[in-house]
Write an enzyme that holds these catalytic residues in place. Sequence first.
Site, PDB file in Angstrom:
ATOM      1  N   GLU A  60       0.834  -1.210   0.000  1.00 43.75           N
ATOM      2  CA  GLU A  60       0.000   0.000   0.000  1.00 43.75           C
ATOM      3  C   GLU A  60       0.866   1.257   0.000  1.00 43.75           C
ATOM      4  O   GLU A  60       0.506   2.271  -0.598  1.00 43.75           O
ATOM      5  CB  GLU A  60      -0.954  -0.032   1.199  1.00 43.75           C
ATOM      6  N   GLU A 104      -3.623  -9.678   3.343  1.00 42.54           N
ATOM      7  CA  GLU A 104      -4.382  -9.456   4.578  1.00 42.54           C
ATOM      8  C   GLU A 104      -5.429 -10.525   4.841  1.00 42.54           C
ATOM      9  O   GLU A 104      -5.660 -10.913   5.990  1.00 42.54           O
ATOM     10  CB  GLU A 104      -5.061  -8.070   4.539  1.00 42.54           C
TER      11      GLU A 104
HETATM   12  N1  COA Z   1       3.665  -8.115  11.759  1.00 40.98           N
HETATM   13  C1  COA Z   1       4.398  -8.429  12.827  1.00 40.98           C
HETATM   14  N2  COA Z   1       5.468  -9.231  12.779  1.00 40.98           N
HETATM   15  C2  COA Z   1       5.802  -9.719  11.588  1.00 40.98           C
HETATM   16  C3  COA Z   1       5.081  -9.431  10.422  1.00 40.98           C
HETATM   17  C4  COA Z   1       3.958  -8.569  10.545  1.00 40.98           C
HETATM   18  N3  COA Z   1       3.225  -8.194   9.500  1.00 40.98           N
HETATM   19  N4  COA Z   1       5.657 -10.059   9.383  1.00 40.98           N
HETATM   20  C5  COA Z   1       6.694 -10.740   9.883  1.00 40.98           C
HETATM   21  N5  COA Z   1       6.783 -10.534  11.215  1.00 40.98           N
HETATM   22  C6  COA Z   1       7.805 -11.077  12.132  1.00 40.98           C
HETATM   23  C7  COA Z   1       7.667 -12.589  12.306  1.00 40.98           C
HETATM   24  O1  COA Z   1       6.745 -12.881  13.334  1.00 40.98           O
HETATM   25  C8  COA Z   1       9.075 -12.994  12.667  1.00 40.98           C
HETATM   26  O2  COA Z   1       9.254 -12.687  14.040  1.00 40.98           O
HETATM   27  P1  COA Z   1      10.270 -13.525  14.957  1.00 40.98           P
HETATM   28  O3  COA Z   1      11.610 -13.351  14.328  1.00 40.98           O
HETATM   29  O4  COA Z   1      10.110 -12.901  16.288  1.00 40.98           O
HETATM   30  O5  COA Z   1       9.782 -14.933  14.902  1.00 40.98           O
HETATM   31  C9  COA Z   1       9.933 -12.035  11.856  1.00 40.98           C
HETATM   32  O6  COA Z   1       9.074 -10.924  11.528  1.00 40.98           O
HETATM   33  C10 COA Z   1      10.457 -12.626  10.560  1.00 40.98           C
HETATM   34  O7  COA Z   1       9.372 -13.216   9.846  1.00 40.98           O
HETATM   35  P2  COA Z   1       9.486 -14.641   9.164  1.00 40.98           P
HETATM   36  O8  COA Z   1       8.152 -14.971   8.622  1.00 40.98           O
HETATM   37  O9  COA Z   1      10.106 -15.598  10.112  1.00 40.98           O
HETATM   38  O10 COA Z   1      10.541 -14.336   8.015  1.00 40.98           O
HETATM   39  P3  COA Z   1      10.496 -14.758   6.478  1.00 40.98           P
HETATM   40  O11 COA Z   1      11.641 -14.098   5.855  1.00 40.98           O
HETATM   41  O12 COA Z   1      10.318 -16.235   6.373  1.00 40.98           O
HETATM   42  O13 COA Z   1       9.143 -14.137   5.896  1.00 40.98           O
HETATM   43  C11 COA Z   1       7.527 -12.427   5.409  1.00 40.98           C
HETATM   44  C12 COA Z   1       8.971 -12.744   5.878  1.00 40.98           C
HETATM   45  C13 COA Z   1       7.364 -10.940   5.493  1.00 40.98           C
HETATM   46  C14 COA Z   1       7.318 -12.921   3.981  1.00 40.98           C
HETATM   47  C15 COA Z   1       6.507 -13.139   6.325  1.00 40.98           C
HETATM   48  O14 COA Z   1       6.831 -12.879   7.672  1.00 40.98           O
HETATM   49  C16 COA Z   1       5.095 -12.695   6.115  1.00 40.98           C
HETATM   50  O15 COA Z   1       4.441 -13.188   5.234  1.00 40.98           O
HETATM   51  N6  COA Z   1       4.592 -11.772   6.954  1.00 40.98           N
HETATM   52  C17 COA Z   1       3.210 -11.363   6.960  1.00 40.98           C
HETATM   53  C18 COA Z   1       2.924 -10.356   5.898  1.00 40.98           C
HETATM   54  C19 COA Z   1       1.496  -9.913   5.985  1.00 40.98           C
HETATM   55  O16 COA Z   1       0.590 -10.692   5.999  1.00 40.98           O
HETATM   56  N7  COA Z   1       1.312  -8.597   6.039  1.00 40.98           N
HETATM   57  C20 COA Z   1       0.027  -8.037   6.138  1.00 40.98           C
HETATM   58  C21 COA Z   1      -0.259  -7.724   7.558  1.00 40.98           C
HETATM   59  S1  COA Z   1      -1.938  -7.235   7.742  1.00 40.98           S
END
Ligand code: COA
Length: 689
Positions: free
Chosen positions: A103, A123
Amino acid sequence: MTVTFRREGNAGLVELANPPVNAMGLAVRRGLLEAVRWAEAEAGLDRIVVSGQGRAFAAGGDAREFDGEPVPPHLPDVLDAIEACPVPWIAAAHGVALGGGAELMLACRYRIAAPGTRIGLPEVTLGVVPGAGGTQRLPRLVGLAAAVDMIATGKPVTADDAYEMGLVDAVADDPVAHALALDAAELAARSALSSLDGPEPDEMAIDKARASVARRMRGQVAPEKAIDLVALSVSEPFAGALRQERETFIALRTTDQARALRHIFFAERAAKAPDWLDAEAQRIESAIVVGGGTMGAGIAYALLLAGIAVTVIETDADGAERARAHVASIMEASAARGLLGEDKRARIEAALTISTDYADGASADLAIEAAFESMEVKKVVFSALEEALPTHAVLATNTSYLDLDEIAATLKSPSRLVGLHFFAPAHIMKLLEIVQGAATSHAALATGFDLARRLRKVPVLSGVCDGFIGNRILARYREAADTLLMDGATPWQIDEAMVAFGYAMGPYEAQDLSGLDIAYANRKRQAETRDPNRRYIPIADRMVHEGRLGKKTGVGWYRYPGGGGKVEDPLVEDLVAEEAHFAKVARRDFTSEDIERRLLLAMINEAADILAEGIAQSAADIDLVTVFGYGFPRWRGGLMHHADTLAVDAILADLRALETEDPIVWRPSAAIVACAERGIGFAEYRPGS
Ligand code: COA
């Protein structure tokens, strides 16, 4: 500083610096707003380039904040300010730009992505909708069909696809350098997406998205709402639609579904080696897999995909041929789905040896036994492995039911043995139960957890018991279903009730798929230790005696005419009625609610025992097992999370009521009684507490 900004010539460079993935929590929102104010005040700037430090542009709103009250500045307001800034903003993305990260890109005037960047609005997978303009800006940029598809499924697109569809203006190795080289006049002439007209109507695209989420995300609220919002972009002016988007986002954040999906998201990431492990994992370069059946071949393929060389051991030349065919068919299927390119396939084939001689894998650092489920067979295999492998090699068994400690007792060094319980198909299913026997060393356990990380699986530690965590719960689920069947329900009613609850299929269709003979063999094995006072339902045994083994024989609980889809089989109803007659059972009707309640209570009660006995370390671990190994609906957060939403008092009261019907089967677990007495949920319960 979670957002830094500095001047370089006529450009302002803004960088998100909130490791590890630049989640956009309060500090980031404040930092971005400050950067806007700075850009407004700073004379002579012709662009602001926003990028992310570390491995991501931005992973979206900080999901940890979603349980609390929203605190200003809110993301939509920050993004509006960026869009309204007199100095044009350019997004220079790499890694991932998800949710609020995408966004933020949409609020910029120009978008650049490094090759391989994944951009998406996921989301709905967290039970919410985009809440900072995504549902309105994206369709204005890429059209309704592409936008509704991305937003309703939550699936990200790659940089190349994003360029193809017009989501980004350029793909560049160094997006910041690319941004700095853009022509200032061209930038200044660009419009804000919010100022554009809404997209052309496309009813077909909306209908298609609705049909797809009804099928693939059945029972979930957020995808439907997301589609409604995208549809609004056609007719509703931007500001009004944005208000509705925000209201929907706020309302969804605290729903049971959103909480459940967040719980699984964080539980999955917390699934790591426990901190009491005080040994290093063994480095694994090559492994032996004993047994090249469906399971062994799947495990071998999973290891190969992770870059581990594998020797599959079979008993004879025919077995080796079959193993080769199994691996080849998995590779064919992966290639057909576009998941395995020529190069990778060649690498995998070169790293695979199939042999009847353990000596061919003699340098392996790990052995995983996936042979026939017989204690005698396992003992022979492990003795051969101990003979052939170096002493540092970790030995693992993939047994689903057999006693790990009994196998270990036959080894010269029992501490080398760990259980690694994969789920079929092993290269796809994400769960890995790591079973700790009485003698298992910390090094063997650490190796199991490290392997899970390399295979991108969700590891869950389990103690030794019959069936470990998952199959032990499954056995109770099936027992409760068979009891309902005997007492008056039909398999189709039971399946329908559980599908309505959110499973992809009910217990009978699932048995037809896996084959009724597997559970049958297991019941035979358990016959001697079975509690003679516990009610036994012989219907499934009779099915096997009649050759109704499931889909593979064309007939099980259902019929599969011509090998195709399932049809209800009235003969099964006759068979069940006959068994009920023999057992002198007065059959009665059950509603879908009765069925759902009993099956869930049976599982929750067993899972509570599993917790009380310390077989599972936490309720969240049981949630991971049920979601990633057994098809429990993710959006209900797993078995114990769901149990906590039902409330432990209500569960105890239900069990007490059923106890009058069968005091053995429905006796409430000590953990449930303890939770009710102490007024805590399963999430807070710890074994021995
Ligand atoms: N909010 C809060 N914490 C988040 C986050 C978010 N949107 N996205 C990732 N994190 C945190 C994870 O909990 C993890 O925390 P930890 O190290 O304490 O366990 C850390 O960031 C790393 O994330 P991880 O998923 O282990 O790393 P990755 O490299 O495998 O994947 C992403 C990274 C961003 C692809 C994946 O975390 C993801 O898909 N996040 C959600 C994205 C999302 O849905 N955003 C919309 C939110 S409404």
